[in-house]
Scaffold this motif. Structure first.
Motif, short mmCIF file in Angstrom:
data_model
loop_
_atom_site.label_atom_id
_atom_site.label_comp_id
_atom_site.label_asym_id
_atom_site.label_seq_id
_atom_site.Cartn_x
_atom_site.Cartn_y
_atom_site.Cartn_z
N MET A 23 0.83 -1.21 0.00
CA MET A 23 0.00 0.00 0.00
C MET A 23 0.86 1.26 0.00
SD MET A 23 -2.94 -1.27 -0.28
CE MET A 23 -3.95 0.18 -0.06
N ASP A 24 1.95 1.20 -0.73
CA ASP A 24 2.87 2.33 -0.84
C ASP A 24 2.83 2.81 -2.29
OD1 ASP A 24 4.92 4.15 -0.90
OD2 ASP A 24 6.40 2.85 0.06
N PHE A 25 2.31 4.02 -2.48
CA PHE A 25 2.13 4.51 -3.84
C PHE A 25 3.31 5.36 -4.30
CE2 PHE A 25 -2.04 3.35 -2.29
CZ PHE A 25 -2.51 2.58 -3.36
N ASN A 26 4.38 5.38 -3.49
CA ASN A 26 5.65 5.92 -3.96
C ASN A 26 6.40 4.77 -4.64
OD1 ASN A 26 5.73 8.71 -2.72
ND2 ASN A 26 5.39 7.46 -0.89
N GLU A 27 6.75 4.96 -5.88
CA GLU A 27 7.39 3.88 -6.63
C GLU A 27 8.71 3.48 -5.97
OE1 GLU A 27 7.94 4.63 -10.73
OE2 GLU A 27 5.80 4.55 -11.22
N PRO A 28 9.01 2.17 -5.90
CA PRO A 28 10.31 1.74 -5.37
C PRO A 28 11.43 2.18 -6.31
CG PRO A 28 9.17 -0.09 -6.40
CD PRO A 28 8.20 1.05 -6.38
N LEU A 29 12.63 2.29 -5.75
CA LEU A 29 13.77 2.70 -6.57
C LEU A 29 14.15 1.60 -7.55
CD1 LEU A 29 15.92 4.22 -3.69
CD2 LEU A 29 14.52 5.47 -5.34
N PHE A 30 14.33 0.39 -7.02
CA PHE A 30 14.62 -0.78 -7.84
C PHE A 30 14.36 -2.00 -6.98
CE2 PHE A 30 18.50 0.81 -5.92
CZ PHE A 30 19.11 -0.30 -5.39
N TRP A 31 14.60 -3.19 -7.51
CA TRP A 31 14.23 -4.41 -6.80
C TRP A 31 15.15 -5.55 -7.19
CZ3 TRP A 31 11.02 -1.43 -9.82
CH2 TRP A 31 10.94 -1.81 -11.16
N ILE A 32 15.11 -6.62 -6.39
CA ILE A 32 15.87 -7.84 -6.66
C ILE A 32 14.89 -9.00 -6.64
CG2 ILE A 32 17.70 -9.36 -5.84
CD1 ILE A 32 18.89 -6.93 -4.39
N HIS A 33 14.89 -9.78 -7.70
CA HIS A 33 14.02 -10.96 -7.80
C HIS A 33 14.86 -12.19 -7.46
CE1 HIS A 33 10.32 -12.76 -9.99
NE2 HIS A 33 10.82 -13.65 -9.15
N LEU A 34 14.54 -12.84 -6.35
CA LEU A 34 15.26 -14.03 -5.91
C LEU A 34 14.57 -15.26 -6.48
CD1 LEU A 34 15.53 -12.92 -2.19
CD2 LEU A 34 17.37 -12.80 -3.87
N ASN A 35 15.35 -16.14 -7.08
CA ASN A 35 14.76 -17.34 -7.70
C ASN A 35 15.79 -18.46 -7.65
OD1 ASN A 35 13.16 -19.09 -9.09
ND2 ASN A 35 13.08 -17.91 -10.98
N VAL A 36 15.80 -19.19 -6.51
CA VAL A 36 16.83 -20.20 -6.26
C VAL A 36 16.16 -21.56 -6.07
CG1 VAL A 36 18.75 -20.87 -4.78
CG2 VAL A 36 18.21 -18.45 -5.08
N ASP A 37 16.68 -22.57 -6.77
CA ASP A 37 16.19 -23.94 -6.60
C ASP A 37 17.22 -24.84 -5.93
OD1 ASP A 37 13.67 -23.53 -7.86
OD2 ASP A 37 14.66 -23.59 -9.81
N TYR A 38 18.49 -24.43 -5.95
CA TYR A 38 19.55 -25.25 -5.38
C TYR A 38 20.64 -24.33 -4.82
CZ TYR A 38 23.19 -28.78 -4.91
OH TYR A 38 24.16 -29.59 -4.40
N PRO A 39 21.22 -24.60 -3.68
CA PRO A 39 21.08 -25.80 -2.83
C PRO A 39 19.88 -25.76 -1.88
CG PRO A 39 22.70 -24.33 -1.89
CD PRO A 39 22.26 -23.69 -3.17
#
Length: 632
Positions: free
Chosen positions: A269-285
């Motif tokens: 519920m934050d309508f100030n846009e984020p600066l940037f982001w990190i998408h975590l997608n790990v299957d191993y280990p």
């Protein structure tokens, strides 16, 4: 003579404990019951995947939550695997027997799909007794020829079981809510709980679902009519209250910037846009998915807390668990989904779990990698972000030595000229000194003098900066020493009285300076104040206050402790011998001299720190008196 015996647990004595202490937050019962419903659906789909169950055409997996205010019942129903009478006896009446664990063990070699089952402990069902007088189960197994079963208990040491009335496979949990817990019969309260815990569960969840009739509008916005003149109606199906495909489960390549921004607004519920982001997608280990956002800081003077939500298989577990999310990353906002994490997670479990520590280290590394990537590939953007992300980075350096080692080469300092420099790039003064500013408005005089002399200073105005510069000095004792811009002005600017042409002239100059100091000293009440006369290039400034860096740090530390202390002999009033008003002080009448000296002192003090209420009152009164003198 030794004897062996078996410890027995009396369920009559267990239920009061379950009702009061099973979970710290009472509203979590609904998460447990809905999660059980999702597990039941997952089990059925897993069996269908290996050919041991057949789903009917048009099967739509779902969990329905219904409130019956008249009967004071809260009802949760799923269309999953269901139970036979024997299974009810085994799974429900044996406390802490985990049906999920038995199912996983039985089918683990046949189906990878079963890995998404949520439940682990078998206690979740009993959370219903935290808010219920009695709990009923209506269930029908998916197995061919199975009979419906009805089970009811008041949460003591007995239950009743008989033929049920359910006609479709699945399970219905009917909670007869106690008088003390009537809040759980309010739709707004239930919707709030579902939104908190079940917003991203893997199967559609409906609250009090019903079809609605709505008018049909034409292209001009008018309601269309039937031939008999009545309004045309259309049936609108209810919408689920959850999103079964959260963004973090998608591959990063399939997500757009707009997707990330929309998800951020929806969750926080934050309508100030984020600066940037990190998408975590790990299957191993280990299995880890999530998105971490770097929010825009609305108050750059303080460390603003963020919010990182922990999920397990799309089920909300808790906010800001620092055993999984390093404390400094809690300044960010985001979601982390650890499918192997139990819902009944405990701090002691997390602290002693090696996999959890690896997850925390991995998240920290991914964050530092992302920051390095931006710095290397798009330094202008990194500099643009710096004012918002610097507090987070500095806090991380203070809390995590490995993070400091990763980040030290891309730490930036903003200068009073608006430039951004790394530690290696920063132009240090003689002796590896770095001058800095803590308040650009308050210290405007000093900044002006630095700029006129071609010098620079770092802008360090955040509350975390004093701790941060102490860390840098500790890590780099030979390479840098930080001094506030008002700590040693003469040394910084290399100012002094012009060298006299002869010994007699030098002696006369010294006598003149001493006379000036004595005149000013006699007019000011502060006996601890030291005095200097120097030639400052900024002729419009009559005087400045200096306080040694060591003394100021001691003073700041004591303020934190609720004390006010400045070491004796450390505060210095530097009189500018080039200023015309200062030159005239010895020749003024005693009354006017006192007025001018006090005013010069207060002006210097105001550029050093805020005046106290008493000092400000006297300053204003003196201004009025000076205006009266000018008007004569």
């Amino acid at each position: 003579m030794k004897r062996e015996g078996q410890i027995s647990v009396n369920s009559k004595n267990m239920f009061p404990i379950i009702k009061k202490w099973l979970y710290s937050d009472k509203d979590i019962f609904l998460r447990e019951i809905v999660s059980n419903g999702c597990d039941a659906i997952k089990k059925l789909e897993s069996l269908q995947g290996i050919g041991e169950a057949q789903l009917e055409d048009g099967y739509q997996p779902k969990v329905i939550v219904t409130i019956d205010s008249e009967k004071k019942q809260l009802i949760v129903s799923d269309n999953g695997i269901g139970m036979t009478e024997d299974e009810v006896e085994r799974y429900i009446t044996q406390i802490a027997f985990s049906g999920a664990e038995e199912f996983l063990e039985k089918y683990k070699e046949k189906s990878e799909e079963s890995a998404g089952i949520i439940g682990h402990f078998g206690l979740g069902f009993y959370s219903a007794f935290m808010v219920s007088d009695t709990v009923e189960i209506e269930t029908l197994s998916y197995k061919e020829g199975a009979k419906p079963v009805h089970w009811v208990s008041a949460g003591e040491d007995s239950y009743e079981i008989e033929d049920g009335t359910r006609t479709e496979h699945g399970t219905t949990i009917i909670m007869n809510i106690t008088e003390e817990e009537q809040e759980f019969l309010q739709e707004s309260r239930i919707r709030e709980i579902l939104h908190k815990y079940c917003q991203f569960m893997p199967y559609e969840i409906y609250l009090n679902p019903h079809d609605e009739e709505r008018p049909v509008y034409d292209k001009d916005g008018n309601i269309e009519k039937n031939e008999d003149g009545t309004e045309k109606k259309r049936i609108v199906k209810p919408l689920p209250i959850n999103d079964i495909h959260p963004l973090w489960l998608k591959a990063p390549k399939d997500c757009t910037d707009e997707d990330y921004k929309a998800f951020y607004q929806k969750v926080f519920m934050d309508f100030n846009e984020p600066l940037f982001w990190i998408h975590l997608n790990v299957d191993y280990p280990f299995n880890l998915k999530g998105i971490l956002y770097f929010p825009k800081q609305l108050n750059r003077m303080e460390v603003m807390p963020g919010q990182v939500k922990l999920y397990s298989n799309q089920v909300f577990v808790a906010d800001n668990i620092k055993e999984i999310i390093p404390e400094f990353l809690l300044l960010l906002k985001g979601v982390i989904d650890c499918p192997d994490m139990p819902l009944n997670v405990s701090r002691s479990f997390l602290q002693n779990d090696g996999e959890v520590q690896k997850i925390a280290q991995h998240i920290t590394k991914k964050v530092s990698d992302k920051l390095h990537q931006i710095f290397k590939n798009d330094r202008p953007s990194y500099e643009k972000y710096w004012n918002d992300i610097s507090a987070f980075i500095k806090f991380g350096c203070l809390k995590d030595e490995k993070f400091y080692d990763r980040m030290k080469d891309i730490l930036l300092f903003k200068t009073i000229d608006g430039e951004y420099k790394t530690l290696e790039e920063y132009p240090k003064a003689e002796g590896n000194k770095i001058y800095y500013v803590t308040d650009e408005n308050l210290q405007a005089q000093y900044i002006s003098m630095f700029k006129e002399n071609g010098l620079t200073a770092a802008v360090l105005t955040h509350a975390i900066d004093p701790h941060f510069i102490s860390l840098l000095e500790y890590k780099n004792p030979e390479e840098m020493k930080f001094l506030r811009i008002d700590a040693d002005l003469g040394e910084a600017l290399k100012v002094s009285q012009p060298e006299a042409e002869s010994e007699d002239a030098k002696k006369a100059q010294e006598e003149e300076n001493n006379k000036l100091i004595e005149c000013v000293k006699a007019c000011l009440p502060d006996e601890k104040l030291e005095y200097k006369v120097e030639s400052l290039k900024a002729t419009e400034i009559p005087a400045v206050i200096l306080l040694s860096e060591y003394a100021r740090r001691i003073q700041d530390m004591n303020k934190v402790l609720g004390e006010s202390f400045a070491p004796e002999g450390q505060v210095t009033l530097v009189l500018n011998s080039e200023n015309e008003i200062v030159k005239k002080i010895p020749s003024l009448t005693e009354e006017n001299r006192k007025l001018v000296c006090e005013h010069i002192y207060d002006l210097a003090l105001m550029a050093h720190k805020p005046l106290s209420a008493e000092q400000m009152s006297k300053f204003i009164a003196r201004n009025v008196k000076l205006l009266e003198l000018l008007a004569e």
